[in-house]
Design an enzyme around this catalytic site. Structure first.
Site, PDB file in Angstrom:
ATOM      1  N   TYR A 145       0.841  -1.239   0.026  1.00 38.42           N
ATOM      2  CA  TYR A 145      -0.020  -0.047  -0.084  1.00 38.42           C
ATOM      3  C   TYR A 145       0.873   1.383   0.175  1.00 38.42           C
ATOM      4  CZ  TYR A 145      -3.846   3.015   1.274  1.00 38.42           C
ATOM      5  OH  TYR A 145      -4.594   4.092   1.690  1.00 38.42           O
ATOM      6  N   VAL A 187      -9.744   0.765  12.651  1.00 36.22           N
ATOM      7  CA  VAL A 187      -9.879   0.989  14.075  1.00 36.22           C
ATOM      8  C   VAL A 187     -11.447   1.667  14.469  1.00 36.22           C
ATOM      9  CG1 VAL A 187      -8.859   3.300  14.552  1.00 36.22           C
ATOM     10  CG2 VAL A 187      -8.941   1.589  16.196  1.00 36.22           C
TER      11      VAL A 187
HETATM   12  P1  NAD Z   1     -12.394   1.729   0.468  1.00 36.84           P
HETATM   13  O1  NAD Z   1     -11.943   0.447   0.361  1.00 36.84           O
HETATM   14  O2  NAD Z   1     -13.983   1.676   0.891  1.00 36.84           O
HETATM   15  O3  NAD Z   1     -12.927   2.278  -1.132  1.00 36.84           O
HETATM   16  C1  NAD Z   1     -12.008   1.683  -2.258  1.00 36.84           C
HETATM   17  C2  NAD Z   1     -12.672   1.404  -3.356  1.00 36.84           C
HETATM   18  O4  NAD Z   1     -11.969   1.201  -4.392  1.00 36.84           O
HETATM   19  C3  NAD Z   1     -13.534   0.376  -3.039  1.00 36.84           C
HETATM   20  O5  NAD Z   1     -14.827   0.832  -3.737  1.00 36.84           O
HETATM   21  C4  NAD Z   1     -13.073  -0.586  -4.112  1.00 36.84           C
HETATM   22  O6  NAD Z   1     -14.042  -1.696  -4.555  1.00 36.84           O
HETATM   23  C5  NAD Z   1     -12.417  -0.050  -5.274  1.00 36.84           C
HETATM   24  N1  NAD Z   1     -11.229  -0.601  -5.956  1.00 36.84           N
HETATM   25  C6  NAD Z   1     -10.180  -1.154  -5.089  1.00 36.84           C
HETATM   26  N2  NAD Z   1      -9.289  -1.844  -6.128  1.00 36.84           N
HETATM   27  C7  NAD Z   1     -10.093  -1.518  -7.422  1.00 36.84           C
HETATM   28  C8  NAD Z   1      -9.673  -1.712  -8.708  1.00 36.84           C
HETATM   29  N3  NAD Z   1      -8.626  -2.374  -8.965  1.00 36.84           N
HETATM   30  N4  NAD Z   1     -10.382  -1.269  -9.599  1.00 36.84           N
HETATM   31  C9  NAD Z   1     -11.464  -0.422  -9.414  1.00 36.84           C
HETATM   32  N5  NAD Z   1     -11.757  -0.204  -8.058  1.00 36.84           N
HETATM   33  C10 NAD Z   1     -10.977  -0.896  -7.093  1.00 36.84           C
HETATM   34  O7  NAD Z   1     -11.526   2.801   0.978  1.00 36.84           O
HETATM   35  P2  NAD Z   1     -11.774   4.271   1.381  1.00 36.84           P
HETATM   36  O8  NAD Z   1     -11.636   4.579   2.731  1.00 36.84           O
HETATM   37  O9  NAD Z   1     -13.042   4.902   0.725  1.00 36.84           O
HETATM   38  O10 NAD Z   1     -10.604   5.094   0.411  1.00 36.84           O
HETATM   39  C11 NAD Z   1     -10.597   5.620  -0.814  1.00 36.84           C
HETATM   40  C12 NAD Z   1      -9.244   6.235  -1.136  1.00 36.84           C
HETATM   41  O11 NAD Z   1      -8.785   7.044  -0.327  1.00 36.84           O
HETATM   42  C13 NAD Z   1      -8.442   5.135  -1.180  1.00 36.84           C
HETATM   43  O12 NAD Z   1      -7.488   5.507  -2.599  1.00 36.84           O
HETATM   44  C14 NAD Z   1      -7.458   5.215  -0.142  1.00 36.84           C
HETATM   45  O13 NAD Z   1      -6.030   4.599  -0.360  1.00 36.84           O
HETATM   46  C15 NAD Z   1      -7.611   6.649   0.029  1.00 36.84           C
HETATM   47  N6  NAD Z   1      -7.452   7.124   1.526  1.00 36.84           N
HETATM   48  C16 NAD Z   1      -8.286   6.618   2.413  1.00 36.84           C
HETATM   49  C17 NAD Z   1      -8.149   7.040   3.622  1.00 36.84           C
HETATM   50  C18 NAD Z   1      -9.085   6.693   4.639  1.00 36.84           C
HETATM   51  O14 NAD Z   1      -8.973   6.873   6.066  1.00 36.84           O
HETATM   52  N7  NAD Z   1     -10.271   6.467   4.225  1.00 36.84           N
HETATM   53  C19 NAD Z   1      -6.881   7.490   4.096  1.00 36.84           C
HETATM   54  C20 NAD Z   1      -5.669   7.570   3.151  1.00 36.84           C
HETATM   55  C21 NAD Z   1      -6.087   7.439   2.095  1.00 36.84           C
HETATM   56  N1  UDP Z   2      -6.025  -0.701  15.849  1.00 34.40           N
HETATM   57  C1  UDP Z   2      -6.595  -1.448  17.052  1.00 34.40           C
HETATM   58  N2  UDP Z   2      -7.538  -2.118  16.984  1.00 34.40           N
HETATM   59  C2  UDP Z   2      -8.106  -2.541  15.864  1.00 34.40           C
HETATM   60  C3  UDP Z   2      -7.870  -1.992  14.731  1.00 34.40           C
HETATM   61  C4  UDP Z   2      -6.859  -1.052  14.736  1.00 34.40           C
HETATM   62  O1  UDP Z   2      -6.085  -1.048  18.094  1.00 34.40           O
HETATM   63  O2  UDP Z   2      -9.239  -3.450  15.985  1.00 34.40           O
HETATM   64  C5  UDP Z   2      -5.028   0.316  15.702  1.00 34.40           C
HETATM   65  C6  UDP Z   2      -4.110  -0.187  14.773  1.00 34.40           C
HETATM   66  O3  UDP Z   2      -2.951  -0.875  15.260  1.00 34.40           O
HETATM   67  C7  UDP Z   2      -3.423   1.135  14.444  1.00 34.40           C
HETATM   68  C8  UDP Z   2      -4.383   2.282  14.522  1.00 34.40           C
HETATM   69  O4  UDP Z   2      -5.594   1.266  15.382  1.00 34.40           O
HETATM   70  O5  UDP Z   2      -2.423   1.650  15.325  1.00 34.40           O
HETATM   71  C9  UDP Z   2      -5.251   2.536  13.414  1.00 34.40           C
HETATM   72  O6  UDP Z   2      -5.559   1.448  12.416  1.00 34.40           O
HETATM   73  P1  UDP Z   2      -6.417   1.536  11.111  1.00 34.40           P
HETATM   74  O7  UDP Z   2      -6.197   0.066  10.623  1.00 34.40           O
HETATM   75  O8  UDP Z   2      -7.627   1.894  11.266  1.00 34.40           O
HETATM   76  O9  UDP Z   2      -5.411   2.234  10.236  1.00 34.40           O
HETATM   77  P2  UDP Z   2      -3.957   2.677  10.003  1.00 34.40           P
HETATM   78  O10 UDP Z   2      -3.117   2.028  10.781  1.00 34.40           O
HETATM   79  O11 UDP Z   2      -3.688   2.407   8.369  1.00 34.40           O
HETATM   80  O12 UDP Z   2      -3.901   4.082  10.210  1.00 34.40           O
END
Ligand code: NAD
Ligand code: UDP
Length: 313
Positions: A145, A187
């Site tokens: 990722y 989380v």
């Molecule tokens: P999510 O998993 O709910 O959404 C991702 C979407 O992408 C899903 O609908 C999935 O089916 C689609 N997808 C995955 N692989 C695909 C492919 N090969 N072709 C077409 N569609 C595909 O996640 P989210 O939280 O909605 O995240 C959306 C975007 O924002 C992502 O790129 C993620 O990296 C970025 N992002 C989210 C967060 C967050 O906290 N939510 C933080 C940082 C970055």
């Molecule tokens: N985490 C936790 N319990 C859970 C899921 C996640 O304590 O059931 C912790 C995880 O180890 C991390 C933080 O929560 O330190 C955020 O995790 P998440 O998977 O939401 O996102 P990311 O690590 O990508 O920020």
């Protein structure tokens, strides 16, 4: 120029909120998603709209459509899901970026990349400004990722420098809200679902690691503002809420708001789990006139309501 706005990953958590907002604003939206972690259910309310079209497609394959703007969100975002098929995760970020940038080049579309705070890895600088280059393990379990997203940023900037593409890059910090999947694995959703079911809250490690949580409406507003900035302003721009919480504090807040009696259970910390994370959002404040408006408590209330409905169904 074609004024259709394409949202890849539009049936996911963030993507569905973005599509909803764009449709509300009466834009023609093409939602492209392979439904890997997203679902039709997330966009069910939009399927009848004349402004909305859904296309099932995997962005690791080329796509030929006519659009004016692209928001590139396709990529699983939860560690559980992106580590399930790590090769596909890297392909989605890297091949997906190449395909969507190629499309943007052909149709001369402005393109926004949903990048991530994970480009900073386990950060040695705190809070994280955009100028920090990060501390990522390139061969660890999170690398599919983190490095995929870093390479996508590289591709965006090289297409910009080499081909003059009109790019925008936002680095999104942990975002939460309604429509997260109960089995998403992140989380906020884990803690809420566990609290509502009366199951133990799973704290990874000692729970002293920190994250900063942004409500999804605030994120969508920032993405729309970024897309409207003048040509030549590329970012990257951090988008997140600087409020910083330990996972123990998050657990206590969720328990209080759900009035749950769940106990806490401590589990091993996953490898390479960042110890701390908080965005420096000065660039977003200056360039977008944006700052988050929803506190963690205020954002958790509708999120908890969402999960109550899902669990009752
Ligand atoms: P999510 O998993 O709910 O959404 C991702 C979407 O992408 C899903 O609908 C999935 O089916 C689609 N997808 C995955 N692989 C695909 C492919 N090969 N072709 C077409 N569609 C595909 O996640 P989210 O939280 O909605 O995240 C959306 C975007 O924002 C992502 O790129 C993620 O990296 C970025 N992002 C989210 C967060 C967050 O906290 N939510 C933080 C940082 C970055
Ligand atoms: N985490 C936790 N319990 C859970 C899921 C996640 O304590 O059931 C912790 C995880 O180890 C991390 C933080 O929560 O330190 C955020 O995790 P998440 O998977 O939401 O996102 P990311 O690590 O990508 O920020």
């Amino acid at each position: 120029m074609n004024d259709t706005i394409m949202v890849t990953g539009g049936a996911g958590f963030v993507g569905s909120h973005l599509c909803e907002r764009l449709v509300q604003d009466q834009h023609d939206v093409l939602c492209v998603d392979n439904l890997y972690t997203g679902s039709r259910q997330n966009v069910r309310g939009l399927l009848g709209s004349r402004y909305f079209e859904f296309m099932r497609h995997d962005v690791t394959f080329p796509l030929y459509v006519e659009v004016g703007q692209i928001y590139n969100l396709a990529c699983p975002a939860s560690p559980v899901h992106y580590q399930h098929d790590p090769v596909q995760t890297t392909k989605t970020s890297v091949h997906g970026a190449i395909n969507m940038l190629g499309l943007a080049k052909r149709v001369k579309a402005r393109i926004l990349q949903a990048s991530t705070s994970e480009v900073y890895g386990d950060p040695a600088v705190h809070p994280q400004p955009e100028g920090y280059w990060g501390n990522v393990n390139p061969i660890g379990l999170r690398a599919c990722y983190d490095e995929g997203k870093r390479c996508a940023e590289t591709l965006f900037f090289d297409y910009h420098r080499q081909h003059g593409l009109d790019i925008k890059v936002v680095r999104i910090f942990n975002t939460y809200g309604p429509r997260m999947h109960p089995n998403d694995g992140r989380v906020v959703s884990n803690f809420i679902v566990q609290a509502l079911r009366g199951e133990p809250i799973t704290i990874f490690g000692d729970g002293q690691q920190t994250r900063s949580f942004c409500y999804v409406d605030d994120l969508v507003e920032a993405m729309l503002r970024m897309m409207k900035t003048e040509r030549g302003f590329t970012g990257p721009v951090n988008v997140g809420n600087p409020g910083e919480y330990t996972m123990l504090e998050l657990a206590e807040t969720v328990l209080a708001l759900t009035r749950s009696r769940s106990s806490l259970v401590f589990k091993p910390l996953p490898p390479d789990d960042p110890r701390q994370r908080r965005p420096d959002i000065e660039v977003a404040r200056q360039a977008l006139g944006w700052q988050p408006t929803v506190t963690l408590r205020d954002g958790l209330v509708p999120t908890i309501d969402h999960f109550k409905q899902v669990l009752a169904a």
